[in-house]
Design an enzyme around this catalytic site. Structure first.
Site, short mmCIF file in Angstrom:
data_model
loop_
_atom_site.label_atom_id
_atom_site.label_comp_id
_atom_site.label_asym_id
_atom_site.label_seq_id
_atom_site.Cartn_x
_atom_site.Cartn_y
_atom_site.Cartn_z
N ASP A 155 1.01 -1.27 0.07
CA ASP A 155 -0.12 0.07 0.08
C ASP A 155 1.06 1.37 0.07
O ASP A 155 1.40 1.59 1.03
CB ASP A 155 -0.89 0.02 1.28
CG ASP A 155 -1.87 -1.00 1.27
OD1 ASP A 155 -1.98 -1.93 0.40
OD2 ASP A 155 -3.16 -0.95 1.69
N LYS A 218 -6.72 3.44 -3.27
CA LYS A 218 -7.27 3.45 -1.87
C LYS A 218 -7.58 4.77 -1.36
O LYS A 218 -6.69 5.59 -1.78
CB LYS A 218 -6.30 2.70 -0.93
CG LYS A 218 -6.48 2.78 0.43
CD LYS A 218 -5.49 2.01 1.37
CE LYS A 218 -5.43 2.23 2.75
NZ LYS A 218 -4.05 1.35 3.37
N LYS A 254 -10.25 0.37 -2.61
CA LYS A 254 -10.21 0.17 -0.81
C LYS A 254 -10.29 1.53 -0.17
O LYS A 254 -9.54 2.19 -0.31
CB LYS A 254 -8.80 -0.35 -0.66
CG LYS A 254 -8.51 -0.66 0.82
CD LYS A 254 -7.13 -1.47 0.97
CE LYS A 254 -6.87 -1.39 2.55
NZ LYS A 254 -5.40 -1.83 3.02
#
Length: 318
Positions: A155, A218, A254
């Protein structure tokens, strides 16, 4: 996982033409939040679906090998076995989607999952999380270290300065380098939407991140003052839809930060189903970044099975 997004050449003309209707986005978000949710067994089924999409996360300064170990055990058995048996779901392999930790704790998580005979992926934040303000060389090294220690998902955080000042080519090049450093590990790109200023910037940053080869986009690090919100999610998932229509690649989504209740998770599933369709309702294309959400979902499952709410000692937490 879904077929990986290979990215595309940076299309600055596409980026420059982006305009987002702020009021229309807010109206759509209100509409989704107002949807009636299923009850009884239907709600329980959706909650179990939500569990399978959670990246169970610990990103605290006091993380230790022991609390990462507890997190991993909880990820492999997120709902008490007797509750699953009561629902005839004990043999369905229900786990969270992954565990998410700092790079320094990746090796601990890999070791814990291996000892539990689990193939759950380990995700690691990287690239100067949460602010992304360290030197590019350092951020790239952090990705390489996390991958070397066994992380199969990374991430990354974007450099918000580049997005806020419209330096889209520089942002694209940075993300391309992160993607290369990830190797076989899937890359989730955190936009930190609470720090991007407006919906148009969010949409542009989403496009650039996908063009550079992100497998997921995300919302947030969870450390900003504003994290995952439904309006910003609509902007991002519509960018995902437009990118899919243009390229044929499905990019995952996400939301993260501030997602704490079972009811929240149901709204997020509804949003994904209505905006992107059933194909996105699985862990390969949808994740919920959360540390406390699982506790409330398990509490609601307990209530569904027993007719009462559990005392704190009855539901062991990670």
């Amino acid at each position: 996982m879904a077929v990986r997004n290979t990215g595309m050449s940076l299309d600055l003309e596409w980026v420059s033409k982006v305009r987002v209707n702020h009021q229309a986005v807010l109206r759509r978000a209100q509409q989704i939040q107002g949807r009636k949710q299923g009850k009884n067994q239907w709600q329980a089924a959706w909650l179990l679906k939500a569990v399978t999409c959670i990246d169970l996360t610990t990103l605290a300064g006091d993380d230790t090998p022991s609390n990462v170990h507890r997190l991993c055990l909880k990820a492999t058995q997120p709902i008490r076995h007797d509750l699953l048996e009561s629902m005839d779901m004990q043999d369905k392999g229900i786990t969270t989607a992954a565990v998410c930790v700092y790079p320094a704790r990746v090796a601990d998580a890999v070791k814990s999952l291996r000892s539990a005979d689990s193939s759950l992926p380990v995700a690691s934040v990287a690239t100067g999380f949460p602010a992304g303000q360290t030197a590019l060389k350092t951020r790239l090294e952090e990705v390489c270290i996390a991958v070397k220690d066994g992380a199969t998902e990374i991430d990354i955080v974007i450099n918000r300065t580049l997005a806020l000042t419209g330096q889209w080519e520089a942002l694209y090049q940075e993300i391309c380098q992160f993607r290369e450093a990830c190797g076989e590990a899937h890359m989730k790109t955190i936009l930190a939407v609470g720090e991007l200023g407006n919906f148009t910037n969010v949409y542009k940053a989403s496009l650039v991140a996908m063009m550079a080869g992100s497998d997921f986009i995300k919302t947030s690090t969870g450390k900003e003052s504003v994290n995952a919100t439904y309006p910003v999610a609509i902007v991002m998932v519509r960018a995902i839809r437009d990118y899919f229509l243009r390229t044929g690649y499905k990019v995952g989504f996400k939301p993260a930060g501030g997602i704490r209740t079972a009811k929240d998770s149901l709204v997020w599933l509804t949003l994904m189903k209505e905006e992107l369709g059933d194909e996105w309702l699985n862990p390969s294309l949808f994740r919920l970044g959360a540390s406390t959400l699982l506790a409330d979902i398990e509490r609601q499952i307990y209530h569904y099975v027993t007719g009462r709410y559990a005392a704190y000692h009855e539901l062991p937490l990670a």
